[in-house]
Design an enzyme around this catalytic site. Structure first.
Site, PDB file in Angstrom:
ATOM      1  N   HIS A 279       0.835  -1.198   0.000  1.00  0.00           N
ATOM      2  CA  HIS A 279       0.000   0.000   0.000  1.00  0.00           C
ATOM      3  C   HIS A 279       0.878   1.259   0.000  1.00  0.00           C
ATOM      4  CE1 HIS A 279      -3.726  -2.304   0.932  1.00  0.00           C
ATOM      5  NE2 HIS A 279      -2.831  -3.146   1.418  1.00  0.00           N
TER       6      HIS A 279
ATOM      7  N   ASP B 271      -6.606   5.120   1.057  1.00  0.00           N
ATOM      8  CA  ASP B 271      -6.504   3.732   0.634  1.00  0.00           C
ATOM      9  C   ASP B 271      -7.876   3.063   0.754  1.00  0.00           C
ATOM     10  OD1 ASP B 271      -4.146   1.552   0.351  1.00  0.00           O
ATOM     11  OD2 ASP B 271      -5.809   0.678   1.470  1.00  0.00           O
TER      12      ASP B 271
HETATM   13  N1  UDP Z   1      -9.094  -4.774  -0.518  1.00  0.00           N
HETATM   14  C1  UDP Z   1     -10.291  -4.286  -0.989  1.00  0.00           C
HETATM   15  N2  UDP Z   1     -11.157  -3.709  -0.096  1.00  0.00           N
HETATM   16  C2  UDP Z   1     -10.864  -3.615   1.239  1.00  0.00           C
HETATM   17  C3  UDP Z   1      -9.639  -4.129   1.702  1.00  0.00           C
HETATM   18  C4  UDP Z   1      -8.772  -4.712   0.796  1.00  0.00           C
HETATM   19  O1  UDP Z   1     -10.592  -4.367  -2.180  1.00  0.00           O
HETATM   20  O2  UDP Z   1     -11.672  -3.092   1.981  1.00  0.00           O
HETATM   21  C5  UDP Z   1      -8.202  -5.463  -1.453  1.00  0.00           C
HETATM   22  C6  UDP Z   1      -6.794  -4.937  -1.447  1.00  0.00           C
HETATM   23  O3  UDP Z   1      -6.649  -3.841  -2.318  1.00  0.00           O
HETATM   24  C7  UDP Z   1      -6.055  -6.136  -1.958  1.00  0.00           C
HETATM   25  C8  UDP Z   1      -6.799  -7.296  -1.342  1.00  0.00           C
HETATM   26  O4  UDP Z   1      -8.080  -6.788  -1.014  1.00  0.00           O
HETATM   27  O5  UDP Z   1      -6.248  -6.281  -3.350  1.00  0.00           O
HETATM   28  C9  UDP Z   1      -6.084  -7.908  -0.175  1.00  0.00           C
HETATM   29  O6  UDP Z   1      -5.837  -6.896   0.756  1.00  0.00           O
HETATM   30  P1  UDP Z   1      -4.516  -6.825   1.623  1.00  0.00           P
HETATM   31  O7  UDP Z   1      -4.353  -5.443   2.081  1.00  0.00           O
HETATM   32  O8  UDP Z   1      -4.531  -7.913   2.586  1.00  0.00           O
HETATM   33  O9  UDP Z   1      -3.438  -7.211   0.562  1.00  0.00           O
HETATM   34  P2  UDP Z   1      -1.983  -6.693   0.311  1.00  0.00           P
HETATM   35  O10 UDP Z   1      -2.167  -5.835  -0.896  1.00  0.00           O
HETATM   36  O11 UDP Z   1      -1.542  -5.905   1.494  1.00  0.00           O
HETATM   37  O12 UDP Z   1      -1.201  -7.929   0.079  1.00  0.00           O
END
Ligand code: UDP
Ligand code: UDP
Length: 472
Positions: free
Chosen positions: A27, A124
């Site tokens: 992120h 985010d």
């Molecule tokens: N995500 C989403 N909505 C949310 C939270 C997460 O679409 O409310 C998406 C995020 O962008 C990512 C996935 O879900 O594609 C997994 O999130 P996480 O942050 O665990 O993944 P990371 O990118 O940190 O590996």
């Protein structure tokens, strides 16, 4: 975008964009890139909201380096409200817990931002449902930088509707999700946590998905040639309606940041020298990102596969979730005998490497990746083919994008976390040999690299989208 920052030479006022990233390198890295693009390339004043201490050392090193190299990007420190992690299951993902702690601290953004003379917020997705009300209170437009794929954004936008329809029909559980205008995401590719309606991640995901229509705009770190269907469907409102304007601004380019001193001291200084000494496109680069450990058994199978592929390889081994507790030694993980056998054709490290530099090196011919979205966009930007080995979360959705776009190969039946079995060394070896010798994949990946460069160049689709966003 309304202006309220300092004067520019022309006498106009510069917009002041406040970026509010979430935890984890996946992120933070794209937010840092956006900060630099807006500040250096699009005439904005930029502030970055940070929370200290960060979950991982990689994040704090990255922040120091970024803010040191770009002093025009200001830091706004958010102090978290007291947070009791004991109400969550033991062993809960530390990054999810930080998302939750930040979400609960959102009201503290009001006093922090009130005096900042901001013209817009960009937050985010993990924080969107709690930051949008803050922006409303401050009468500021709130945008989202979606740091994953357009396919994943469409899943996030559609999932609440999908659940509501299931509930109305008395259907329990999550199956294939057929996203209108995009494509069907098979049940097996849905992030593991979303099968549990009470999972912290699911609750956040649904709340954030429902909030999307109230955002002023959504920036996505993707580009038209990589995800044409999903970008078009989101833009046309086929996935959810009403839906804010969507800007495909990727691949967000690395800001030219010198590696932080603390990283340098841990890094094997010789990895670029080692790559320099290898023939063109002969090296398999293996990395599973910054935020998840690969199981011991899967590491062993990977080792066996890399060995019997007979190719050279550069492998970043990660065996713990948070780098601060990364004490395991490579020898104890992989065994001395293995290390002896492959020492003439490999470099194996637990340290941080500058992945962009590695992917852009002429000796790298293949990237075995978990398909974290930043890794996918970086592979696309470098024109390096990917062999997808997704492990959890959105990674199977992203691996599907890789395969559809022709950037690489994904064997869908390969297991991931939470399923029985591991991907065997034999299968990995076979695929490595096949993809390393596949001219069609190589050419397609190279052409995506050219399309990525054209998209972000002056006048390209992603460049224009970012300029349009600034004008909003
Ligand atoms: N995500 C989403 N909505 C949310 C939270 C997460 O679409 O409310 C998406 C995020 O962008 C990512 C996935 O879900 O594609 C997994 O999130 P996480 O942050 O665990 O993944 P990371 O990118 O940190 O590996
Ligand atoms: N990264 C890096 N060196 C490493 C490991 C990771 O530069 O040794 C960077 C990588 O280039 C990417 C980010 O960390 O920009 C990881 O993000 P990604 O979405 O690929 O995966 P995540 O870590 O969120 O699972």
């Amino acid at each position: 975008m309304p202006s309220s920052g300092g004067d520019v030479a022309s006498g106009g006022r510069r917009p002041h964009v406040v970026l509010i990233p979430s935890a984890g390198m996946g992120h933070l890295v794209p937010f840092g890139r956006l900060a630099v693009a807006l500040s250096s390339g699009h005439g904005c004043d930029v502030s970055l909201v940070t929370v200290l201490p960060t979950v991982s050392a990689a994040e704090s090193n990255h922040l120091d380096a970024l803010l040191g190299a770009f002093p025009a990007v200001r830091r706004l420190e958010l102090e978290l409200a007291p947070f009791d992690a004991s109400e969550f299951p033991r062993g809960a993902d530390p990054f999810f817990l930080r998302f939750e702690a930040m979400r609960r601290s959102a009201p503290l953004l009001v006093p922090l931002l009130a005096g900042a003379a901001a013209s817009a917020l960009v937050t985010d997705i993990t924080l969107s449902s709690v930051v949008i009300p803050v922006a409303d209170e401050l009468r500021l437009p709130c945008h989202i930088l979606f740091t994953a794929s357009a396919a994943m954004l469409s899943l996030c936008a559609y999932f609440p509707t999908y659940l509501d329809a299931n509930a109305a029909a008395g259907v329990h559980g999550v199956g294939d999700v057929d996203i209108p205008g995009v494509y069907r995401i098979p049940k097996s590719s849905i992030p593991q946590a979303l099968h549990d309606p009470n999972h912290l991640f699911t609750r956040q995901f649904v709340a954030n998905g429902r909030s999307l229509s109230r955002a002023a705009g959504i920036l996505i770190n993707t580009f038209d040639a990589l995800e044409p269907d999903a970008v078009a469907a989101l833009w046309q409102g086929s996935v959810a309606s009403p839906f804010p304007p969507v800007f495909a601004v990727g691949p967000l380019l690395p800001a030219n940041i010198p590696p932080p001193a603390s990283n340098q001291s841990k890094s094997p200084a010789n990895y670029i020298d080692w790559l320099d000494a290898q023939p063109a496109r002969s090296v398999v680069y293996v990395s599973f990102g910054s935020r998840k450990a690969v199981s011991g058994e899967q590491l062993k199978q990977l080792a066996a596969g890399l060995e019997s592929s007979n190719h050279r390889f550069l492998w970043v081994v990660k065996s713990t979730v948070v780098d601060r507790d990364d004490a395991g030694e490579i020898t104890s993980l992989l065994g001395e005998e293995f290390l002896d056998r492959v020492q003439n054709r490999s470099l194996i490290t637990k340290a941080w490497v500058e992945q962009e530099e590695v992917l852009n090196h002429k000796s790298v011919g293949l990237f075995i990746s978990h398909c974290g979205w930043n890794s996918v966009t970086e592979a696309a930007a470098s024109g390096v083919p990917v062999l997808a080995l997704p492990r959890f979360g959105d990674q199977r959705v992203n691996a599907g994008v890789v395969a559809r776009a022709g950037l690489g190969v994904w064997v869908e039946r390969w297991s991931w976390e939470g399923e029985e079995g591991v991907v065997s060394g034999e299968e990995i070896s076979e695929k490595v040999k096949a993809v390393m010798g596949d001219e069609v994949v190589r050419r397609k990946a190279a052409s995506l690299g050219e399309a990525a460069a054209a998209a972000v160049d002056d006048g390209g689709s992603s460049y224009r989208c970012l300029a349009e966003f600034v004008r909003l």
